[in-house]
Design a protein around this motif. Structure first.
Motif, PDB file in Angstrom:
ATOM      1  N   ILE A  45       0.837  -1.201   0.000  1.00 49.81           N
ATOM      2  CA  ILE A  45       0.000   0.000   0.000  1.00 49.81           C
ATOM      3  C   ILE A  45       0.872   1.253   0.000  1.00 49.81           C
ATOM      4  O   ILE A  45       0.571   2.227  -0.703  1.00 49.81           O
ATOM      5  CB  ILE A  45      -0.984  -0.028   1.181  1.00 49.81           C
ATOM      6  N   ARG A  46       1.979   1.255   0.752  1.00 50.46           N
ATOM      7  CA  ARG A  46       2.893   2.408   0.728  1.00 50.46           C
ATOM      8  C   ARG A  46       3.423   2.644  -0.677  1.00 50.46           C
ATOM      9  O   ARG A  46       3.494   3.778  -1.156  1.00 50.46           O
ATOM     10  CB  ARG A  46       4.063   2.186   1.692  1.00 50.46           C
ATOM     11  N   LEU A  49       0.760   4.186  -2.807  1.00 47.12           N
ATOM     12  CA  LEU A  49       0.591   5.603  -2.472  1.00 47.12           C
ATOM     13  C   LEU A  49       1.722   6.447  -3.050  1.00 47.12           C
ATOM     14  O   LEU A  49       1.485   7.557  -3.538  1.00 47.12           O
ATOM     15  CB  LEU A  49       0.497   5.786  -0.954  1.00 47.12           C
ATOM     16  N   ARG A  50       2.950   5.925  -3.020  1.00 50.86           N
ATOM     17  CA  ARG A  50       4.066   6.661  -3.643  1.00 50.86           C
ATOM     18  C   ARG A  50       3.819   6.859  -5.132  1.00 50.86           C
ATOM     19  O   ARG A  50       4.087   7.939  -5.681  1.00 50.86           O
ATOM     20  CB  ARG A  50       5.378   5.902  -3.442  1.00 50.86           C
ATOM     21  N   TRP A  52       0.988   7.055  -6.573  1.00 48.83           N
ATOM     22  CA  TRP A  52      -0.112   8.010  -6.725  1.00 48.83           C
ATOM     23  C   TRP A  52       0.408   9.443  -6.560  1.00 48.83           C
ATOM     24  O   TRP A  52       0.046  10.328  -7.325  1.00 48.83           O
ATOM     25  CB  TRP A  52      -1.197   7.701  -5.698  1.00 48.83           C
TER      26      TRP A  52
END
Length: 93
Positions: A45-46, A49-50, A52
């Motif tokens: 998930i990290r 997000l990066r 994104w």
């Protein structure tokens, strides 16, 4: 939100956030993250997000237009396979 302070000197400070995610999406993440080489759901998930926040390189509008034109030409039979052109001109791979 809370800030994690249990980290070594080499690790960046992290902040824990609570996010509500549909159960079906969590199940898809759980099914997928190992296959993509992640060691945890959080790591996957990290990374998402990066991507994104700082998305991969995007093609320009001009490049997208050229690709659309090329696709139409291919569909209309207006293109020639590279191997045929190489054979015609005696070019070897």
């Amino acid at each position: 939100m809370s800030t994690d302070t249990d980290r070594s000197e080499n690790e960046a400070e992290t902040t824990k956030i609570d996010v509500r995610v549909p159960t079906e999406l969590v199940e898809q993440i759980d099914d997928e993250y190992h296959q993509r080489g992640y060691t945890s759901r959080s790591e996957a998930i990290r990374d998402a997000l990066r991507a994104w926040v700082d998305p991969p390189v995007r093609l320009s509008d001009e490049a997208l237009d050229d690709l659309a034109t090329s696709r139409k030409q291919r569909e209309a039979g207006e293109t020639v396979p590279l191997d045929d052109v190489m054979d015609k001109y005696g070019v070897e791979k």
